[in-house]
Design a protein around this motif. Structure first.
Motif, short mmCIF file in Angstrom:
data_model
loop_
_atom_site.label_atom_id
_atom_site.label_comp_id
_atom_site.label_asym_id
_atom_site.label_seq_id
_atom_site.Cartn_x
_atom_site.Cartn_y
_atom_site.Cartn_z
N LYS A 216 0.83 -1.20 0.00
CA LYS A 216 0.00 0.00 0.00
C LYS A 216 0.87 1.26 0.00
CE LYS A 216 -4.19 -1.82 2.19
NZ LYS A 216 -5.06 -1.76 3.40
N GLU A 217 1.95 1.22 0.81
CA GLU A 217 2.85 2.38 0.86
C GLU A 217 3.50 2.61 -0.50
OE1 GLU A 217 5.51 1.37 3.99
OE2 GLU A 217 4.12 1.96 5.60
N THR A 218 3.90 1.52 -1.16
CA THR A 218 4.51 1.63 -2.48
C THR A 218 3.51 2.21 -3.48
OG1 THR A 218 5.98 -0.23 -2.05
CG2 THR A 218 5.64 0.36 -4.35
N LEU A 219 2.28 1.72 -3.42
CA LEU A 219 1.23 2.20 -4.34
C LEU A 219 0.96 3.68 -4.13
CD1 LEU A 219 -0.94 1.62 -6.46
CD2 LEU A 219 -2.48 0.96 -4.59
N LEU A 220 0.87 4.12 -2.87
CA LEU A 220 0.62 5.54 -2.59
C LEU A 220 1.76 6.41 -3.11
CD1 LEU A 220 -0.83 5.32 1.05
CD2 LEU A 220 -2.06 5.97 -1.04
N ARG A 224 1.57 9.27 -5.91
CA ARG A 224 2.06 10.63 -5.67
C ARG A 224 2.99 11.08 -6.80
NH1 ARG A 224 6.33 13.18 -3.92
NH2 ARG A 224 7.51 11.24 -3.71
N GLN A 225 3.86 10.16 -7.24
CA GLN A 225 4.78 10.48 -8.33
C GLN A 225 4.03 10.75 -9.64
OE1 GLN A 225 7.60 7.27 -8.51
NE2 GLN A 225 8.47 7.70 -6.50
N VAL A 226 3.01 9.95 -9.90
CA VAL A 226 2.21 10.14 -11.11
C VAL A 226 1.51 11.49 -11.07
CG1 VAL A 226 0.17 9.34 -12.37
CG2 VAL A 226 1.88 7.69 -11.58
N ALA A 227 0.98 11.84 -9.88
CA ALA A 227 0.30 13.13 -9.74
C ALA A 227 1.27 14.29 -9.98
CB ALA A 227 -0.32 13.24 -8.34
N GLN A 228 2.50 14.16 -9.48
CA GLN A 228 3.51 15.21 -9.70
C GLN A 228 3.84 15.36 -11.19
OE1 GLN A 228 6.82 14.08 -7.24
NE2 GLN A 228 6.07 15.25 -5.46
N ILE A 229 4.00 14.23 -11.88
CA ILE A 229 4.31 14.28 -13.31
C ILE A 229 3.17 14.92 -14.09
CG2 ILE A 229 4.70 12.84 -15.35
CD1 ILE A 229 6.14 10.85 -13.51
N LYS A 230 1.94 14.58 -13.74
CA LYS A 230 0.78 15.17 -14.41
C LYS A 230 0.73 16.68 -14.19
CE LYS A 230 -2.43 11.26 -14.55
NZ LYS A 230 -3.74 10.73 -14.05
#
Length: 236
Positions: A216-220, A224-230
Motif C-alpha cells: 500500500k505504501e509503495t502504491l501511494l 504521488r509520483q504520477v500526480a507530480q508528473i501530471k
C-alpha cells in the motif's frame, strides 16, 4: 500439520436436530528409506515408506460408526483403490505403501447402516519431504531421515441422526485431546501441537499484513509520483 488428546464435541442440539460427532483425524506419515536397510522387493526408484490413515483422537476406536474406508491412490500403483474394512482388519483405517512421489489421495468414509448418511469424501496430499523450518532445520530433517507427518483434524456432523445412530455415537463416551505427544506418537493431535499450529498461523498472518502494508505504501508513493508528473505536464 505435524502431529497427542482433542476434545470431542459430543452433544445433541434438539432444536437444530443435529449431532456433532467426536472428531476423527486423517493424514500420513512418510519415512525416507535407509539405503543400507532396504525392505525386500523394494522397487529401485522408491525412496520412502508411507502410511495414510483415518484415526480416532487419542487412538479411540471409531469403527462403531464407520463401516469402511476407501483410499484412492495414484493410478501407477497396483490396485489403486484400497478398501479397509474393520470386520477383516483392526483399526485404525490405514494403507501402507512405498514410493518416490507426492500426490493427492482420495479418502472415502462409509458409515454404518444405522447412520443413513451418504459416504463422505476427503482429500489428502501425501507429503514425503519436510517443508516447515529454516534451511538448517530442513537439511537436518533430510540427513537424519526424520518421518514427515501431515495430519488434519476434522469433525463429522450428523444431521437429524436416527435414534439407533445417536445411541451408537453416545455409547463410546468422548475423546480428549492429550496435552502433549506421547513417546513414539509424534503423529498424534495434541493441545501442544494445536497451540504450535496457531502460533505459526499467527506469525504467517503478521507477515502477510506487513507485505500488504508495504504494498500500500509503495502504491501511494507511485500515485504521488504520477500526480507530480501530471502537474508538471499541465504547466507546460
Amino acid at each position: 500439520m505435524d502431529h497427542d488428546e482433542v476434545t470431542t464435541h459430543s452433544e445433541i442440539n434438539h432444536s437444530a436436530q443435529k449431532y456433532q460427532s467426536g472428531p476423527p483425524f486423517y493424514g500420513s506419515i512418510a519415512t525416507p528409506v535407509n539405503p543400507d536397510k532396504k525392505p525386500p522387493n523394494l522397487p529401485p526408484d522408491h525412496t520412502h515408506q508411507w502410511t495414510v490413515s483415518v484415526r480416532g483422537v487419542g487412538e479411540n476406536d471409531i469403527s462403531h460408526f464407520i463401516k469402511k474406508v476407501q483410499f484412492k491412490l495414484h493410478d501407477t500403483y497396483a490396485n489403486p483403490l484400497r478398501t479397509y474394512t474393520p470386520v477383516i482388519e483392526s483399526p485404525p483405517f490405514e494403507v501402507s505403501e512405498t514410493g518416490w512421489g507426492e500426490f493427492e489421495i482420495q479418502i472415502k468414509i462409509f458409515f454404518v447402516p444405522e447412520c443413513t448418511e451418504k459416504a463422505q469424501t476427503l482429500f489428502h496430499f501425501l507429503k514425503l519431504h519436510p517443508y516447515i523450518g529454516d534451511k538448517a532445520e530442513l537439511e537436518l530433517s533430510r540427513t537424519q531421515r526424520r518421518p514427515v507427518q501431515a495430519f488434519i483434524y476434522d469433525e463429522i456432523i450428523f444431521n437429524e441422526p436416527t435414534e439407533a445412530m445417536y445411541d451408537l455415537l453416545t455409547s463410546r463416551g468422548s475423546a480428549l485431546i492429550p496435552p502433549r505427544a506421547r513417546n513414539g506418537r509424534g503423529w498424534e493431535f495434541t493441545e501442544e501441537s494445536e497451540a504450535s499450529e496457531l502460533d505459526r498461523l499467527t506469525e504467517g498472518i503478521k507477515v502477510v499484513q506487513e507485505h500488504i502494508k508495504k504494498a500500500k505504501e509503495t502504491l501511494l508513493e507511485k500515485e504521488r509520483q504520477v500526480a507530480q508528473i501530471k502537474a508538471q505536464l499541465e504547466k507546460k
